[in-house]
Scaffold this active site. Sequence first.
Site, mmCIF file in Angstrom:
data_model
loop_
_atom_site.group_PDB
_atom_site.id
_atom_site.type_symbol
_atom_site.label_atom_id
_atom_site.label_comp_id
_atom_site.label_asym_id
_atom_site.label_seq_id
_atom_site.Cartn_x
_atom_site.Cartn_y
_atom_site.Cartn_z
ATOM 1 N N ASP A 130 36.369 -64.067 1.554
ATOM 2 C CA ASP A 130 37.691 -63.530 1.895
ATOM 3 C C ASP A 130 38.848 -64.247 1.175
ATOM 4 O O ASP A 130 39.951 -63.712 1.119
ATOM 5 C CB ASP A 130 37.931 -63.640 3.418
ATOM 6 N N MET A 172 35.461 -55.698 2.241
ATOM 7 C CA MET A 172 35.621 -56.711 3.304
ATOM 8 C C MET A 172 36.879 -57.554 3.073
ATOM 9 O O MET A 172 37.691 -57.249 2.213
ATOM 10 C CB MET A 172 34.385 -57.604 3.346
ATOM 11 N N GLY A 173 37.012 -58.614 3.835
ATOM 12 C CA GLY A 173 38.141 -59.529 3.664
ATOM 13 C C GLY A 173 38.802 -59.914 4.976
ATOM 14 O O GLY A 173 39.773 -60.661 4.992
ATOM 15 N N GLU A 225 39.009 -53.701 4.945
ATOM 16 C CA GLU A 225 38.517 -53.360 6.293
ATOM 17 C C GLU A 225 39.548 -53.648 7.396
ATOM 18 O O GLU A 225 39.542 -53.018 8.445
ATOM 19 C CB GLU A 225 37.226 -54.125 6.588
ATOM 20 N N ARG A 272 35.660 -38.596 0.144
ATOM 21 C CA ARG A 272 34.452 -39.296 0.629
ATOM 22 C C ARG A 272 34.683 -40.807 0.668
ATOM 23 O O ARG A 272 35.595 -41.312 0.024
ATOM 24 C CB ARG A 272 33.260 -39.014 -0.292
ATOM 25 N N ARG A 281 28.502 -59.887 -0.097
ATOM 26 C CA ARG A 281 28.177 -61.284 0.231
ATOM 27 C C ARG A 281 26.827 -61.729 -0.292
ATOM 28 O O ARG A 281 26.519 -62.921 -0.297
ATOM 29 C CB ARG A 281 28.196 -61.462 1.753
HETATM 30 O O1 F6P Z 1 34.284 -63.707 6.509
HETATM 31 C C1 F6P Z 1 33.391 -63.057 5.695
HETATM 32 C C2 F6P Z 1 33.117 -61.666 6.210
HETATM 33 O O2 F6P Z 1 32.209 -61.050 5.311
HETATM 34 C C3 F6P Z 1 34.347 -60.789 6.426
HETATM 35 O O3 F6P Z 1 34.851 -60.258 5.241
HETATM 36 C C4 F6P Z 1 33.792 -59.777 7.395
HETATM 37 O O4 F6P Z 1 34.806 -59.221 8.193
HETATM 38 C C5 F6P Z 1 32.857 -60.594 8.236
HETATM 39 O O5 F6P Z 1 32.503 -61.722 7.481
HETATM 40 C C6 F6P Z 1 31.612 -59.853 8.637
HETATM 41 O O6 F6P Z 1 30.876 -60.680 9.450
HETATM 42 P P1 F6P Z 1 29.360 -60.436 9.861
HETATM 43 O O7 F6P Z 1 28.502 -60.807 8.686
HETATM 44 O O8 F6P Z 1 29.144 -61.318 11.021
HETATM 45 O O9 F6P Z 1 29.218 -58.979 10.147
#
Ligand code: F6P
Length: 348
Positions: A130, A172-173, A225, A272, A281
Amino acid sequence: MTKRIGILTGGGDCPGLNAVIRAVVRRSIFFGGYEMVGIKYGWRGLVENETMPLKRENVTGILHRGGTILGTSRTNLYKGDEMKQKALANYKKMGLDALIALGGEDTLGVARRLYQEEKINVIGVPKTIDNDIIGTDFTFGFDTAVGIATEAVDRLHSTAESHDRVLVCEVMGRHAGWIATYAGLAGGADAVLIPEKPIDVDEVCRVIMNRKKQGVNFSIIVVAEGAKIKEAASEKEVLSSQKLDDFGHVMLGGIGQVLAKVIEEKTGFDTRVTVLGHIQRGGTPTAHDRILATRYGVAAMDAAHAGKFGVMVALRGNEIVTTPLAELAKGLKTVDDTFYEMTKTFWG
Ligand code: F6P
């Protein structure tokens, strides 16, 4: 006398954690006189006394591997006094002289309290895709995530163009729009929507319709998100679940769908959604993240060797420095206005 140093990885994993672990261990061997102890599954391993040795052979061949050989969890030591007491007792039982904690705002927040309230010798290493940790220009893992999101935006272009569609890409973020801003800018998105700025749907639709007027019948919208629609029910985040984690965080996800529906209604374009999720990740870290992670690992061990505790290693410009963990109390590092407004040059 040999010193024992524990290492743990907490919170969501990210590419580069293994590179840090390797660098810390290799630096300790370089100095000599250290025994390194891997604490499994973040703070949970300290509560449950779960460890693994970290010798040269344990860190061979892991530099390029995503995830963490130590495992991770979102355990919050400060959720109950019992857990904290167990962790403190195990810290003693393990005979540790110091602890290097790799984590984001939550894990490092616990590290900060252990140092301030329990006088534990802690050093923090800022990790997260993030890039929202205050005190450092960049966290490792971010560059890899941006690379993955950028590639996705690149790929979405050709299919959007073939079908005359609007494609929304949700990245994400959490509460920061760094991944969205960087990937949107790098991938040439037509609009980038982030948590820091409530979404003005009409502005987004204007961008799409302006493109249409110019004969361009597709658009790519990148949305973080954590972004919120301005008019929608007092700017609430869209959640994928009502569950909260140990640190009280909500689970984000779904803004892409909500936005796509409104865009389709307002513009008439077939719209879409692609949600990138945990793909951002996983997998191998970029060379940039491996180097940053390696520099952080070396600097963390250097700090331990120098007896400098209560600090986090950080990147400032191209220098690796240490900064007080106390600084984390200031909150998150979010996308600044000037930078975000600049990206609007390329909207549409
Ligand atoms: O902090 C990293 C992150 O990937 C965020 O971007 C995301 O909101 C969150 O973790 C998701 O967490 P989890 O892997 O517990 O679903």
